[in-house]
Structure formats: structure tokens, C-alpha cells
Design an enzyme around this catalytic site. Sequence first.
Site, PDB file in Angstrom:
ATOM      1  N   HIS A 196      20.013 -24.447  26.745  1.00 29.10           N
ATOM      2  CA  HIS A 196      20.688 -25.160  25.664  1.00 29.10           C
ATOM      3  C   HIS A 196      19.945 -24.892  24.366  1.00 29.10           C
ATOM      4  CE1 HIS A 196      22.563 -28.435  23.424  1.00 29.10           C
ATOM      5  NE2 HIS A 196      23.505 -28.393  24.348  1.00 29.10           N
ATOM      6  N   ASP A 256      27.137 -28.866  31.889  1.00 29.74           N
ATOM      7  CA  ASP A 256      28.173 -28.117  32.593  1.00 29.74           C
ATOM      8  C   ASP A 256      27.790 -27.713  34.004  1.00 29.74           C
ATOM      9  OD1 ASP A 256      29.995 -28.124  30.511  1.00 29.74           O
ATOM     10  OD2 ASP A 256      28.904 -26.534  29.494  1.00 29.74           O
TER      11      ASP A 256
HETATM   12  N1  ACO Z   1      20.034 -17.582  31.940  1.00 28.27           N
HETATM   13  C1  ACO Z   1      19.039 -16.677  31.759  1.00 28.27           C
HETATM   14  N2  ACO Z   1      18.336 -16.544  30.613  1.00 28.27           N
HETATM   15  C2  ACO Z   1      18.665 -17.361  29.590  1.00 28.27           C
HETATM   16  C3  ACO Z   1      19.676 -18.313  29.702  1.00 28.27           C
HETATM   17  C4  ACO Z   1      20.367 -18.419  30.935  1.00 28.27           C
HETATM   18  N3  ACO Z   1      21.372 -19.312  31.095  1.00 28.27           N
HETATM   19  N4  ACO Z   1      19.804 -18.991  28.543  1.00 28.27           N
HETATM   20  C5  ACO Z   1      18.873 -18.475  27.717  1.00 28.27           C
HETATM   21  N5  ACO Z   1      18.188 -17.491  28.352  1.00 28.27           N
HETATM   22  C6  ACO Z   1      17.057 -16.717  27.795  1.00 28.27           C
HETATM   23  C7  ACO Z   1      17.576 -15.644  26.840  1.00 28.27           C
HETATM   24  O1  ACO Z   1      17.790 -14.408  27.476  1.00 28.27           O
HETATM   25  C8  ACO Z   1      16.439 -15.582  25.818  1.00 28.27           C
HETATM   26  O2  ACO Z   1      15.421 -14.803  26.365  1.00 28.27           O
HETATM   27  P1  ACO Z   1      14.482 -13.908  25.384  1.00 28.27           P
HETATM   28  O3  ACO Z   1      13.778 -14.893  24.499  1.00 28.27           O
HETATM   29  O4  ACO Z   1      13.568 -13.200  26.328  1.00 28.27           O
HETATM   30  O5  ACO Z   1      15.407 -12.985  24.622  1.00 28.27           O
HETATM   31  C9  ACO Z   1      15.932 -17.014  25.744  1.00 28.27           C
HETATM   32  O6  ACO Z   1      16.278 -17.620  27.012  1.00 28.27           O
HETATM   33  C10 ACO Z   1      16.552 -17.840  24.623  1.00 28.27           C
HETATM   34  O7  ACO Z   1      17.962 -17.729  24.712  1.00 28.27           O
HETATM   35  P2  ACO Z   1      18.926 -17.711  23.446  1.00 28.27           P
HETATM   36  O8  ACO Z   1      20.241 -17.124  23.836  1.00 28.27           O
HETATM   37  O9  ACO Z   1      18.222 -17.098  22.286  1.00 28.27           O
HETATM   38  O10 ACO Z   1      19.064 -19.265  23.178  1.00 28.27           O
HETATM   39  P3  ACO Z   1      20.227 -19.959  22.386  1.00 28.27           P
HETATM   40  O11 ACO Z   1      19.686 -21.279  21.967  1.00 28.27           O
HETATM   41  O12 ACO Z   1      20.764 -19.064  21.337  1.00 28.27           O
HETATM   42  O13 ACO Z   1      21.373 -20.135  23.488  1.00 28.27           O
HETATM   43  C11 ACO Z   1      22.795 -20.998  25.178  1.00 28.27           C
HETATM   44  C12 ACO Z   1      21.689 -21.315  24.143  1.00 28.27           C
HETATM   45  C13 ACO Z   1      23.959 -20.222  24.509  1.00 28.27           C
HETATM   46  C14 ACO Z   1      23.371 -22.309  25.712  1.00 28.27           C
HETATM   47  C15 ACO Z   1      22.185 -20.157  26.320  1.00 28.27           C
HETATM   48  O14 ACO Z   1      21.145 -20.879  26.957  1.00 28.27           O
HETATM   49  C16 ACO Z   1      23.241 -19.716  27.354  1.00 28.27           C
HETATM   50  O15 ACO Z   1      23.896 -18.699  27.149  1.00 28.27           O
HETATM   51  N6  ACO Z   1      23.414 -20.492  28.476  1.00 28.27           N
HETATM   52  C17 ACO Z   1      24.432 -20.219  29.453  1.00 28.27           C
HETATM   53  C18 ACO Z   1      25.774 -20.724  28.955  1.00 28.27           C
HETATM   54  C19 ACO Z   1      25.881 -22.233  29.010  1.00 28.27           C
HETATM   55  O16 ACO Z   1      25.551 -22.863  29.994  1.00 28.27           O
HETATM   56  N7  ACO Z   1      26.405 -22.806  27.910  1.00 28.27           N
HETATM   57  C20 ACO Z   1      26.648 -24.248  27.818  1.00 28.27           C
HETATM   58  C21 ACO Z   1      25.855 -24.860  26.712  1.00 28.27           C
HETATM   59  S1  ACO Z   1      26.034 -26.585  26.741  1.00 28.27           S
HETATM   60  C22 ACO Z   1      27.507 -26.869  26.058  1.00 28.27           C
HETATM   61  O17 ACO Z   1      28.038 -26.188  25.221  1.00 28.27           O
HETATM   62  C23 ACO Z   1      28.180 -28.040  26.552  1.00 28.27           C
END
Ligand code: ACO
Length: 431
Positions: free
Chosen positions: A308, A366
Site C-alpha cells: 500500500h 483487498d
Molecule cells: N508484490 C511484490 N512487490 C511489491 C508489491 C507487491 N504487491 N507492492 C510493492 N512491491 C515492491 C515494488 O516492486 C517496489 O520494489 P523496489 O523498491 O525494489 O522497486 C517496492 O515494493 C515499492 O513499490 P511501489 O510500487 O513503488 O509502491 P507504491 O506505493 O507506488 O505502490 C501499490 C503501492 C500500487 C498498492 C503496490 O503495493 C501494488 O501494486 N500492490 C498490489 C496491488 C494492490 O493490492 N492494490 C490495492 C491497493 S489498496 C486499494 O486501493 C484499496
Amino acid sequence: MADTPKTATLTIDGQSYDLPIYSPTAGPDVIDIRKLYGQAGVFTYDPGFTSTASCDSTITFIDGDKGELLHRGYPIDQLAEKSHYLEVCYLLLYGALPTAQELENFENMVTRHTMIHEQMHNFFRGFRRDAHPMATMVGVVGAMSAFYHDSTDPSDARQREIASHRLIAKMPTIAAMAYKYSIGQPFVYPRNDLDYASNFLHMCFAVPAEEYVVDPILSRAMDRIFTLHADHEQNASTSTVRLASSSGANPFACIAAGIACLWGPAHGGANQACLEMLKEIGSVDRIPEFIARAKDKNDPFRLMGFGHRVYKNFDPRAKVMKQSADEVLDLLGVEDNPVLQVAKELEAAALADPYFAEKKLFPNVDFYSGIILEAMGFPTSMFTPIFAVSRTVGWISQWKEQLGDPQMKIGRPRQLYLGDTARDYTDIENR
Ligand code: ACO
């Protein structure tokens, strides 16, 4: 937001600029850069708004490190346990818990707006049967501005109020109709003798051929899902609603914009994506393979329902949702549900893995919601529409707050331009 004597000093080419710092009631201090361009001729750069407060707000507060979510100061776990969705709607909209009389009036108001204009039924019939219900919802909610002309003027407080009640009341009807249309069943009209959640379940699952009695435990679980998704401060869809509204667009157009943004798998679409992922994993012995894929930089796969932007600890909503999943499956007599088993094992495996610990990736709301919704009988395509129904009150509350803010301006970010500088047009024969 009171000015404090605190300032930050920014020095560019030997010239210093003092920037005011504001201290919120909770959360980190905020540096006011509004005058920076005028004074120093520079922009700030923050794609994804990771360090930017776009507004001030009194509605919702999240402490991502503690895993805390407050609506008007009340913790979400207390609201999920002791309150119910329409009371939380009142709280978000008006800032305080209602008295018994205020709640009764509000519930009456919402209940009496649940039907949609009959002519809108024809509008639904224009969509292909296999349209995703979110596609239908974006279109139908946007089209409300063509049907409710007496509540489209955002500068009129009375019209804003009517539009708020209409949207909260009609959104379940629209989502249920989108579902009924997609499965070829007749639309079921709302019933004003049912509470908000029961009415929604009835509109989704009743058919004219036989009586459908809503199970109170399922209705309570539905209400809890609505409550847990009601608002989440300046998330992507809420910011979209605020941005659309900043131009003076009508409320139905703004909420349609919010629904469109919510649809994406990184936001509201994650609940559908998460259940699909859990099913693809299929059995606990395949969990290590998927954990490895999530960690592999060369693989675009991510663990859906994990991570998140704000929470760097457990999402407090996920804890309630996990408990609710156990209760609902228990009630429905679903023993040893393989998807729930995969979810629990996957959660445990990810939490024990240093990759997820270092990046502070925890289950979000979720992760378990899809399991409950599927057990209730909803197809995955309805998960995000249900999120949209729940979040409508959050969008509306934030929209109303923005319109009441004397500092409101049209939202217009700047850019770091890296394209070509001015060059002369070349005639086609010379390229
Ligand atoms: N699985 C594996 N790795 C992940 C995940 C994941 N679900 N989420 C983040 N990471 C990693 C990224 O690869 C990144 O790694 P790096 O630093 O080595 O490049 C690091 O963690 C940070 O991730 P970002 O994408 O930069 O974080 P951001 O805050 O932009 O994204 C998000 C947050 C979009 C929710 C992300 O965690 C994700 O895609 N999760 C899966 C989708 C999801 O569950 N979304 C629901 C959100 S809650 C809602 O809207 C109700």
C-alpha cells in the site's frame, strides 16, 4: 490550519527562501510551497504525489506506520464493530455521529432516493451484455447528469445536498442493475423496508419468480464491507474526484471520474485481481513459486492484495476483513475453502519473507474481501462495483469539503519538460 513560526529555508544559487511549515492535528508537518514559483521561479517535482499534500481535510486520517485509520477521529475497527454503514456515511458527510433523530431522518432520506429514473433502464439496455459492470457504472453514473438537472450545480448548497443523497442512495441500485443486466436477469426494484445492505443483496440476488429472504448475517457482512471501504483520504480515485470537481464539473461527472480511476488493478480493481491470483495459485504447494515470482525484478507479477502507498504496517481493514471471511464461510458451512486456505498460507509465507518485511508490504483491504464476496455469491466482476458503492460517500464527503474551501483552485500540476525545444516545421517532402 494555523500558521506556526516554523519555516523551512530553501537555498538556490545562494538565494534563500523561507517557506512556512504547518503542523496538522496528526501526521507529519507540511511545507507550504504555494508561493515558491512566484518567488524563486522553480517548480517542485513529485510524480505520484508521494510527498505532496494536495489539500487540507478534516475527514479521514491514516497513520501508515501504526496501521491506523480514523474517520472524523473514530478508529475504523470501532466503527466496523459498533456502527453501521449509513451511520458512518452521516459521520463522514457531516463530521459528527448523528443523534437517533438525525440518523432516522438521514436513513429516510437515503431510502427514499433509491429508485432511479425509469428512463435510465433504457440506458442500461444499450450496453453489450458482456460489458464489465464497472464499464456500465462509469457510463450510467455519468449519465445521471442528464437525468437529475435539479442537482447538477455545485455552487448551490441545496443542490449539493440533494446530489449527495441521490448518489449514496442510487449507487447500490445502479451496481445491482449492472449485475442483473450482465447475467440476463430482470432488474429488481429497491425495497424501502430493507436496510441499505439487505436492499443491495436483494436487488442482486432476488428474482421475480420466487421470494428471496436476506440472511441477516450476510447482510451484516455486506454492511461491514461497505463500512470498511467508505473513505480513505486522498487516494487515487478521491483525488480524481477532487481534480474533476476543481473545474466546476457537476457531481455526477465527478463521481463517474472517480469510478473510472477506481477500476484499475493497482486501486479498486485489486480485489478482483487478488481472488483471480489466489485461484491461479490453486494449492498451498505452489505458494513458493508465486512468492519467488513476486520478488523477481524481471517478472511483472505482484502479490495482489499486498502493499500500500500509505500503510507500511497491517492495513487495519484487512484484519477486520480476515475475521469476517472466517465468520461468513462458517455461516455458509464452507469448510476447508481452498482459496481461503491459500490466502492464509500465502499471507503467512509473505510475512515471514525478508523481501516483504524490508519493503514493509502487508496485506491490504483487498486481500480477504474477494473471498467473502465470492462466498456470498458475487462473481469477481462485481467486486470493484461494490467497492465503488461503498466509496461513493467518501468521494462525496471530500467533494463537499473541497467546494466549501475558500482556497479552492482548479487543479493544475506543473511538469518537468524533457522534450524538444522550439524547432521549425519541416514540409512532408523534406522529412
Ligand atoms: N508484490 C511484490 N512487490 C511489491 C508489491 C507487491 N504487491 N507492492 C510493492 N512491491 C515492491 C515494488 O516492486 C517496489 O520494489 P523496489 O523498491 O525494489 O522497486 C517496492 O515494493 C515499492 O513499490 P511501489 O510500487 O513503488 O509502491 P507504491 O506505493 O507506488 O505502490 C501499490 C503501492 C500500487 C498498492 C503496490 O503495493 C501494488 O501494486 N500492490 C498490489 C496491488 C494492490 O493490492 N492494490 C490495492 C491497493 S489498496 C486499494 O486501493 C484499496
